[in-house]
Motif scaffolding. Structure first.
Motif, PDB file in Angstrom:
ATOM      1  N   TRP A 129       0.798  -1.367   0.057  1.00 37.38           N
ATOM      2  CA  TRP A 129      -0.084   0.088  -0.021  1.00 37.38           C
ATOM      3  C   TRP A 129       1.075   1.141  -0.049  1.00 37.38           C
ATOM      4  O   TRP A 129       0.402   2.293  -0.503  1.00 37.38           O
ATOM      5  CB  TRP A 129      -0.788   0.017   1.262  1.00 37.38           C
ATOM      6  CG  TRP A 129      -2.257  -0.797   0.926  1.00 37.38           C
ATOM      7  CD1 TRP A 129      -2.598  -1.926   1.572  1.00 37.38           C
ATOM      8  CD2 TRP A 129      -3.329  -0.535   0.153  1.00 37.38           C
ATOM      9  NE1 TRP A 129      -3.689  -2.464   1.207  1.00 37.38           N
ATOM     10  CE2 TRP A 129      -4.015  -1.352   0.143  1.00 37.38           C
ATOM     11  CE3 TRP A 129      -3.416   0.497  -0.593  1.00 37.38           C
ATOM     12  CZ2 TRP A 129      -5.635  -1.737  -0.373  1.00 37.38           C
ATOM     13  CZ3 TRP A 129      -4.795   0.489  -1.427  1.00 37.38           C
ATOM     14  CH2 TRP A 129      -5.504  -0.648  -1.418  1.00 37.38           C
ATOM     15  N   GLU A 130       1.959   1.208   0.768  1.00 39.27           N
ATOM     16  CA  GLU A 130       2.945   2.383   0.842  1.00 39.27           C
ATOM     17  C   GLU A 130       3.297   2.893  -0.574  1.00 39.27           C
ATOM     18  O   GLU A 130       3.363   3.928  -0.823  1.00 39.27           O
ATOM     19  CB  GLU A 130       3.955   2.324   1.778  1.00 39.27           C
ATOM     20  CG  GLU A 130       3.822   2.049   3.329  1.00 39.27           C
ATOM     21  CD  GLU A 130       4.007   0.592   3.631  1.00 39.27           C
ATOM     22  OE1 GLU A 130       3.319  -0.327   3.082  1.00 39.27           O
ATOM     23  OE2 GLU A 130       4.694   0.537   4.350  1.00 39.27           O
TER      24      GLU A 130
ATOM     25  N   MET B 193       0.628   4.158  -2.888  1.00 34.25           N
ATOM     26  CA  MET B 193       0.361   5.344  -2.905  1.00 34.25           C
ATOM     27  C   MET B 193       1.181   6.345  -3.323  1.00 34.25           C
ATOM     28  O   MET B 193       0.917   7.473  -4.007  1.00 34.25           O
ATOM     29  CB  MET B 193      -0.069   5.512  -1.217  1.00 34.25           C
ATOM     30  CG  MET B 193      -1.369   4.974  -0.522  1.00 34.25           C
ATOM     31  SD  MET B 193      -1.752   5.711   0.743  1.00 34.25           S
ATOM     32  CE  MET B 193      -0.783   4.475   1.958  1.00 34.25           C
ATOM     33  N   TYR B 194       2.511   5.865  -3.106  1.00 37.00           N
ATOM     34  CA  TYR B 194       3.617   6.724  -3.443  1.00 37.00           C
ATOM     35  C   TYR B 194       3.469   6.686  -5.340  1.00 37.00           C
ATOM     36  O   TYR B 194       3.554   7.710  -5.805  1.00 37.00           O
ATOM     37  CB  TYR B 194       4.873   6.230  -3.477  1.00 37.00           C
ATOM     38  CG  TYR B 194       6.228   6.935  -3.751  1.00 37.00           C
ATOM     39  CD1 TYR B 194       6.606   7.823  -2.978  1.00 37.00           C
ATOM     40  CD2 TYR B 194       6.496   6.839  -5.040  1.00 37.00           C
ATOM     41  CE1 TYR B 194       7.845   8.634  -3.304  1.00 37.00           C
ATOM     42  CE2 TYR B 194       7.808   7.688  -5.453  1.00 37.00           C
ATOM     43  CZ  TYR B 194       8.276   8.730  -4.454  1.00 37.00           C
ATOM     44  OH  TYR B 194       9.312   9.376  -5.045  1.00 37.00           O
TER      45      TYR B 194
ATOM     46  N   ASP C 174       0.489   8.895  -6.128  1.00 37.62           N
ATOM     47  CA  ASP C 174       0.784  10.540  -6.044  1.00 37.62           C
ATOM     48  C   ASP C 174       1.778  10.979  -7.126  1.00 37.62           C
ATOM     49  O   ASP C 174       1.687  12.007  -7.705  1.00 37.62           O
ATOM     50  CB  ASP C 174       1.647  10.632  -4.693  1.00 37.62           C
ATOM     51  CG  ASP C 174       0.705  10.507  -3.481  1.00 37.62           C
ATOM     52  OD1 ASP C 174      -0.753  10.649  -3.783  1.00 37.62           O
ATOM     53  OD2 ASP C 174       0.938  10.635  -2.384  1.00 37.62           O
TER      54      ASP C 174
ATOM     55  N   ASP D 128      -0.042  11.247 -10.364  1.00 41.71           N
ATOM     56  CA  ASP D 128      -1.074  12.401 -10.038  1.00 41.71           C
ATOM     57  C   ASP D 128      -0.267  13.770 -10.250  1.00 41.71           C
ATOM     58  O   ASP D 128      -0.605  14.705 -10.887  1.00 41.71           O
ATOM     59  CB  ASP D 128      -1.550  12.251  -8.635  1.00 41.71           C
ATOM     60  CG  ASP D 128      -2.877  13.225  -8.154  1.00 41.71           C
ATOM     61  OD1 ASP D 128      -3.252  13.707  -9.277  1.00 41.71           O
ATOM     62  OD2 ASP D 128      -3.291  13.359  -7.212  1.00 41.71           O
TER      63      ASP D 128
ATOM     64  N   ASP E 159      -9.447  -3.989  -3.536  1.00 39.72           N
ATOM     65  CA  ASP E 159      -9.271  -2.741  -2.761  1.00 39.72           C
ATOM     66  C   ASP E 159      -8.255  -1.600  -3.577  1.00 39.72           C
ATOM     67  O   ASP E 159      -8.427  -0.379  -3.440  1.00 39.72           O
ATOM     68  CB  ASP E 159      -8.456  -3.076  -1.384  1.00 39.72           C
ATOM     69  CG  ASP E 159      -9.675  -3.825  -0.411  1.00 39.72           C
ATOM     70  OD1 ASP E 159     -10.799  -3.810  -0.680  1.00 39.72           O
ATOM     71  OD2 ASP E 159      -9.141  -4.336   0.513  1.00 39.72           O
TER      72      ASP E 159
ATOM     73  N   LEU F  37     -10.556   0.030  -5.948  1.00 34.89           N
ATOM     74  CA  LEU F  37     -11.382   0.945  -5.488  1.00 34.89           C
ATOM     75  C   LEU F  37     -10.786   2.179  -4.928  1.00 34.89           C
ATOM     76  O   LEU F  37     -11.355   3.348  -5.083  1.00 34.89           O
ATOM     77  CB  LEU F  37     -12.236   0.264  -4.243  1.00 34.89           C
ATOM     78  CG  LEU F  37     -13.173  -0.961  -4.381  1.00 34.89           C
ATOM     79  CD1 LEU F  37     -13.438  -1.666  -2.998  1.00 34.89           C
ATOM     80  CD2 LEU F  37     -13.992  -0.583  -5.327  1.00 34.89           C
ATOM     81  N   TYR F  38      -9.563   2.007  -4.647  1.00 36.62           N
ATOM     82  CA  TYR F  38      -8.799   3.240  -4.166  1.00 36.62           C
ATOM     83  C   TYR F  38      -8.380   4.136  -5.264  1.00 36.62           C
ATOM     84  O   TYR F  38      -8.485   5.197  -5.212  1.00 36.62           O
ATOM     85  CB  TYR F  38      -7.258   2.730  -3.567  1.00 36.62           C
ATOM     86  CG  TYR F  38      -6.315   3.752  -3.250  1.00 36.62           C
ATOM     87  CD1 TYR F  38      -6.645   4.762  -2.161  1.00 36.62           C
ATOM     88  CD2 TYR F  38      -5.363   3.975  -3.728  1.00 36.62           C
ATOM     89  CE1 TYR F  38      -5.848   5.451  -1.669  1.00 36.62           C
ATOM     90  CE2 TYR F  38      -4.478   5.073  -3.490  1.00 36.62           C
ATOM     91  CZ  TYR F  38      -4.732   5.681  -2.493  1.00 36.62           C
ATOM     92  OH  TYR F  38      -3.940   6.760  -2.166  1.00 36.62           O
TER      93      TYR F  38
ATOM     94  N   ARG G 244      -9.359   7.923  -6.252  1.00 36.85           N
ATOM     95  CA  ARG G 244      -8.211   8.826  -6.368  1.00 36.85           C
ATOM     96  C   ARG G 244      -8.510   9.560  -7.514  1.00 36.85           C
ATOM     97  O   ARG G 244      -7.785  10.283  -8.351  1.00 36.85           O
ATOM     98  CB  ARG G 244      -7.032   8.299  -6.121  1.00 36.85           C
ATOM     99  CG  ARG G 244      -6.397   7.944  -4.816  1.00 36.85           C
ATOM    100  CD  ARG G 244      -6.128   9.222  -4.088  1.00 36.85           C
ATOM    101  NE  ARG G 244      -5.052  10.006  -4.676  1.00 36.85           N
ATOM    102  CZ  ARG G 244      -3.925  10.109  -4.405  1.00 36.85           C
ATOM    103  NH1 ARG G 244      -3.429   9.145  -3.662  1.00 36.85           N
ATOM    104  NH2 ARG G 244      -3.167  10.983  -5.210  1.00 36.85           N
TER     105      ARG G 244
END
Lengths: 337, 290
Positions: free
Chosen positions: A34-35, A38-39, A42, A45, A67, A70-71, A75
């Protein structure tokens, strides 16, 4: 579009697999955390690219696959998933339930199918189950690794399961230094002729074919080019440019066949444009040494006009694997760039 | 009431006690969600409700949020977030809320979950629960909070430090947790005043009545609290040599390890705060303005 590998595990063992070497060099239980996800999100993004493809191995084998989708939706990312459509019953049922509110604009599947005659019954049934459930999200991908391939079953799938009327046609590429099934340059014209024989049927069914990277333009005669131009609405691609692949461990490379060259890490870059520039420079440096997969590529005006890249770059690098001295020089050029 | 400056008064929901105040900023602490709407109405009758802070042992995803809570400023201190699947399902409701969520830092998963929440626009933070800390993970969260180029909700206490930091002053980020008697005073049901939540729990009161708040400036406990930091320099503690003293003020003195991990974190955070301050300095207008 960049590709994010969720896992190195795969359910199938396709003879043409061009991820073979990468997979063999990485632990199969290496999955994206997950870390790291997310990186990555981002990172893209901040690069103003709100879409990418999820790859594997088989992405559905990632324990948090649903998941993750869905995340990404939360985003506001558009997610494309390359899948075999083969997964456990539990995962399939969860996917049906959880993806129900998601629209095809937010999520799409590219289902990589193999010739059913060469596929086991149980695998075939699982793929069909997936297509039946997610047809409206899905288009087909087919990797050609023999000259005498069949496309009729693709048309049948598209009609039967209401899939998107487009087929991604990939040429299986060699992995420099590793054995996999792919069409040798001298067999490519036959492959192209075979492809052209399916175009009338595809046209009649309003199904378009799009080439993945590395298809040389000269495989087709001018007449065939005209037919293809109309078939694809002018969207023909004969180039081989840098893709961006990100592994679960945040390593970055340009595409599976070239995953051994200048592999680096996402943390070395500020944005995805920088990565593309980095690998463009690498490929351009190499291309200045090897122009293409055919001898004729050296003087080809379409190559100099940048309408064709002279086939997959990995083919060219592969050629040098029998010439250690030349390979060393080439790798020096690539790695010094 | 004549006070040093306007404090926020922190207390449990006690209608009788609240009725004694007028025009105050009041923050209500609770261990349940039962009276949220009543709390909102009662406090806002003659005072201003800063927020209702609920301390509960439930995971976020096991809380049933009611739509009519969206008018209530809420802070939740929870042990964990719960399953991501449930969290994603709850997001439409959570995004309607006026809410901040705090999770204890001692659990590594919580650090990831705080980032997850922030990345999806939910205001979140960590709190230090006096258990061993994975400083490296906290540093990653701080880095995310201060440097991520992608939009996200504030992550406390790093957002507080970045936004309130002044290069010529010290900053006590305990204010995030209402533990700064220069801003927050904790009042028990009898109206006695403690300087921090911990002191309130221990029954150590600085003032016998909220009516004495105007004497706070001369209060010995208050003065001692505000000058306690001097001990570090008199005793030459490790913290007194820390380059990030200004934003930490010795909070982790009892748990400093050989690598001075807390120092490594707060030096990074301080640098982030200085960068933030520099970036937000408004340049003087060079061109004429209408």
């Amino acid at each position: 579009m960049a590709n994010i590998l969720l896992t190195q595990q795969c359910i199938r063992s396709c003879p043409y697999c061009f991820a073979k070497q990468h997979m063999s060099e990485n632990a199969p239980d290496d999955t994206l955390t997950w870390e790291n996800l997310m990186y990555i999100v981002d990172f893209f993004d901040a690069s103003n690219e709100k879409h990418f493809s999820l790859l594997g191995g088989e992405p559905f084998l990632h324990p948090n696959f649903i998941d993750i989708v869905l995340y990404l939706r939360e985003r506001k990312f558009r997610t494309n998933v390359f899948t075999s459509g083969v997964m456990s019953n539990k995962m399939f049922e969860e996917a049906i339930k959880e993806f129900a509110p998601i629209t095809p604009n937010q999520l799409s599947f590219v289902v990589n199918v193999n010739d059913p005659k060469k596929t086991s019954f149980s695998e075939l049934e699982t793929v069909k189950r997936f297509l039946r459930a997610f047809g409206h999200f899905s288009s087909l991908s087919f990797n050609v690794y023999r000259e005498d391939f069949d496309m009729d079953f693709l048309v049948q799938y598209i009609n039967e399961y209401g899939l998107k009327r487009h087929i991604r046609l990939g040429l299986a590429h060699p992995i420099p230094g590793v054995k996999n099934s792919h069409i040798k340059p001298d067999g490519m014209r036959d492959m192209a002729k075979n492809l052209m024989s399916f175009i009338p049927k595809l046209n009649a069914n309003k199904i378009s074919v799009g080439f993945d990277c590395g298809m040389p333009m000269c495989l087709f005669t001018d007449e065939e080019m005209g037919i293809l131009y109309k078939h694809a609405g002018g969207q023909l691609k004969f180039t081989c440019g840098p893709a961006v692949d990100v592994g679960p461990d945040m390593s970055v490379w340009t595409c599976f066949p070239l995953s051994n060259y200048k592999k680096t890490t996402l943390f070395d870059f500020d944005n995805v444009q920088q990565i593309r520039r980095y690998y463009s420079k690498m490929m351009n440096a190499g291309k200045s040494e090897i122009h293409g997969i055919f001898e004729a590529c050296d003087d080809c005006e379409w190559r100099t006009e940048k309408l064709c890249s002279g086939g997959c770059y990995a083919h060219s690098v592969s050629k040098f694997h029998n010439e250690p001295e030349n390979l060393r020089k080439l790798e020096e050029v690539i790695n010094n760039e | 009431m004549n006070k040093l400056k306007r404090h926020t008064l922190v207390m449990n929901f006690d209608e009788n006690l609240i009725s004694k105040f007028n025009g105050e900023n009041i923050l209500i602490t609770s261990d349940s969600f039962n009276l949220l709407n009543r709390t909102y109405d009662v406090v806002n009758q003659n005072n201003k409700l800063v927020n209702v802070t609920v301390y509960t042992q439930s995971a976020l995803t096991s809380i049933k949020f009611l739509e009519n809570w969206n008018r209530i400023p809420l802070a939740l201190y929870l042990p964990s977030m719960g399953s991501y699947r449930m969290f994603f399902h709850m997001l439409p409701v959570l995004r309607q809320m006026n809410l901040r969520i705090y999770l204890p830092v001692s659990n590594n998963q919580n650090i990831i979950d705080v980032q997850m929440m922030a990345s999806l626009g939910i205001f979140a933070g960590i709190y230090f629960d006096k258990k061993p800390i994975n400083w490296e993970k906290v540093k990653e969260l701080a880095f995310y909070s201060q440097y991520s180029k992608s939009q996200h909700a504030p992550v406390e206490p790093f957002h507080h430090i970045s936004s309130k930091y002044k290069s010529d002053e010290t900053l006590d980020f305990n204010a995030v947790y209402y533990n700064d008697p220069n801003q927050f005073l904790h009042i028990n049901n009898e109206g006695k005043v403690a300087l921090t939540y911990q002191l309130l729990k221990e029954g150590k009161f600085a003032l016998e009545s909220y009516l004495q708040i105007n004497t706070l400036k001369e209060n010995e406990d208050f003065v001692n609290y505000n000058t306690a930091w001097q001990r570090h320099f008199l005793d030459k503690t490790t913290c007194s040599y820390c380059p990030a003293w200004r934003i930490c003020m010795g909070k982790f003195e009892s748990s400093i390890d050989a690598e001075k991990s807390c120092q490594q974190l707060f030096v990074e955070v301080l640098e982030g705060a200085e960068n933030h301050q520099e970036k937000n300095k408004r340049k003087p207008e060079k061109v004429w303005q209408l």
